[in-house]
Design an enzyme around this catalytic site. Structure first.
Site, PDB file in Angstrom:
ATOM      1  N   GLY A  28     -16.729  -2.349 -34.828  1.00 26.66           N
ATOM      2  CA  GLY A  28     -16.654  -0.904 -34.649  1.00 26.66           C
ATOM      3  C   GLY A  28     -17.243  -0.466 -33.324  1.00 26.66           C
ATOM      4  N   GLY A  33     -11.799  -1.712 -24.369  1.00 26.52           N
ATOM      5  CA  GLY A  33     -11.543  -3.150 -24.490  1.00 26.52           C
ATOM      6  C   GLY A  33     -10.860  -3.437 -25.818  1.00 26.52           C
ATOM      7  CG  HIS A  34     -12.889  -2.828 -29.557  1.00 21.84           C
ATOM      8  ND1 HIS A  34     -14.040  -2.187 -29.167  1.00 21.84           N
ATOM      9  CD2 HIS A  34     -13.301  -3.958 -30.187  1.00 21.84           C
ATOM     10  CE1 HIS A  34     -15.090  -2.893 -29.545  1.00 21.84           C
ATOM     11  NE2 HIS A  34     -14.681  -3.969 -30.161  1.00 21.84           N
ATOM     12  N   GLY A 144     -11.643 -10.987 -27.723  1.00 18.70           N
ATOM     13  CA  GLY A 144     -11.788 -10.697 -26.298  1.00 18.70           C
ATOM     14  C   GLY A 144     -12.471 -11.846 -25.577  1.00 18.70           C
ATOM     15  CD  GLN A 145     -12.403 -15.695 -21.670  1.00 13.50           C
ATOM     16  OE1 GLN A 145     -11.797 -16.097 -22.659  1.00 13.50           O
ATOM     17  NE2 GLN A 145     -13.196 -16.473 -20.949  1.00 13.50           N
ATOM     18  CD  GLN A 150     -17.081 -13.469 -31.120  1.00 13.81           C
ATOM     19  OE1 GLN A 150     -18.157 -13.130 -31.594  1.00 13.81           O
ATOM     20  NE2 GLN A 150     -16.139 -12.595 -30.824  1.00 13.81           N
ATOM     21  CG  MET A 181     -15.107  -1.543 -20.915  1.00 12.97           C
ATOM     22  SD  MET A 181     -13.776  -0.513 -21.499  1.00 12.97           S
ATOM     23  CE  MET A 181     -13.434   0.366 -19.983  1.00 12.97           C
TER      24      MET A 181
HETATM   25  O1  PAF Z   1     -16.900  -9.885 -31.345  1.00 13.85           O
HETATM   26  C1  PAF Z   1     -17.234  -9.212 -32.352  1.00 13.85           C
HETATM   27  O2  PAF Z   1     -17.141  -7.985 -32.383  1.00 13.85           O
HETATM   28  C2  PAF Z   1     -17.779  -9.935 -33.574  1.00 13.85           C
HETATM   29  O3  PAF Z   1     -18.543 -11.032 -33.217  1.00 13.85           O
HETATM   30  C3  PAF Z   1     -16.690 -10.311 -34.586  1.00 13.85           C
HETATM   31  C4  PAF Z   1     -15.688 -11.298 -33.995  1.00 13.85           C
HETATM   32  C5  PAF Z   1     -15.954  -9.065 -35.044  1.00 13.85           C
HETATM   33  C6  PAF Z   1     -17.319 -10.980 -35.813  1.00 13.85           C
HETATM   34  O4  PAF Z   1     -18.217 -10.121 -36.441  1.00 13.85           O
END
Ligand code: PAF
Length: 279
Positions: A28, A33-34, A144-145, A150, A181
């Site tokens: 959230g 970026g999202h 996202g990169q 991750q 961002m």
């Molecule tokens: O990148 C994020 O926002 C979080 O690490 C994710 C992938 C939603 C997991 O909670």
């Protein structure tokens, strides 16, 4: 747009959405970026689902779980405007009910860099992403990169556990001054915000050296540190030149490499990276 807090209801909603399904897991406090990721998913998929869940399992005891920015109403308005079909906003007690004891550890990829600084972080990320993939059963899952390690952890997990999903990692979206961002940028005060683009400037300076022929990782890391040393508010935590998939440190760059760094500015930990591509 169908919005539910209930995992079972989400499954029912999802079953009624045929064709290629794209999932964007988020915590959230959505930013451009999202939005860029969701727009891309919208183009590539018949239906798009988003999860909004501030995952307690990926925060250490001293970290910012309690103050992590939450903006559900704005987020839902944005998701509606982007044409998202299904949104899950679960409660922590339903994701991790009493008695919960199943965790996913992606071993070596999780250990260095962010994993070393944030013990247990990637265990929490891998576990929640695996759960969300099981819940939504997407054909494609988007990340996202900016969180490059991750992305490597999730790619490895999906491969190792034979998940039937394409992991799609999209480029970093930056502010006009280069700052990547991130929801955590909201923590920066005015002076810290002015200082923050130094991180991208430093990575870019090293990238310029790479592009003019420097392939030695130590020299490139030194270039990052030299640029950052001009910014008194930036406390450097690491600079890394690593294999983008295994996150193992490299000495000489022969193929591509992930150049990444973490700094603390004020009380805020910022990470950023640039992919050095084989030319
Ligand atoms: O990148 C994020 O926002 C979080 O690490 C994710 C992938 C939603 C997991 O909670």
């Amino acid at each position: 747009m169908r919005v539910t807090e209930n995992i079972h209801e989400l499954r029912t909603i999802r079953r009624a959405m045929p064709g290629v399904f794209g999932l964007i897991p988020t915590m959230g406090s959505l930013h451009d970026g999202h939005a860029a990721i969701i727009r891309r998913a919208r183009l590539e998929c018949d239906h798009v689902g988003v999860s909004i869940f501030v995952n307690p399992a990926q925060f250490g005891p001293e970290e910012d779980l309690a103050k992590y920015p939450r903006a559900l109403e704005n987020d839902l308005a944005l998701l509606e405007s982007l044409g998202v079909d299904a949104v899950l906003t679960p409660f922590p007690e339903n994701v991790y009910p009493p008695g919960y004891q199943t965790w996913i550890t992606v071993e070596n990829v999780s250990k260095p860099l962010e994993g070393a600084a944030r013990p247990g972080h990637f265990r929490g990320v891998a576990t929640v992403v695996a759960k969300l993939i099981n819940i939504f059963t997407p054909d494609r899952a988007y990340f996202g990169q900016k969180d490059a390690q991750q992305a490597a952890v999730i790619r490895r997990m999906a491969e190792d556990l034979n998940f039937d999903v394409d992991i799609v990692v999209l480029p970093i979206v930056r502010e006009a001054d280069g700052l990547a961002m991130s929801s955590r940028n909201a923590y920066l005060n005015a002076d810290e915000r002015k200082a923050a683009p130094a991180l991208y400037r430093a990575l870019s300076a090293a990238k310029a050296r790479f592009e003019t022929g420097e392939k030695n990782a130590d020299m490139l890391k030194a270039a990052v540190i030299e640029t950052l040393s001009a910014e008194p508010l930036a406390d450097v935590r690491y600079v890394s030149v690593a294999d983008p998939d295994t996150i193992e440190e490299l000495h000489e760059i022969r193929g591509g490499a992930l150049l990444s760094a973490a700094v603390i500015i004020g009380k805020t930990r910022l990470i950023d990276n640039i992919l050095l591509e084989k030319r």
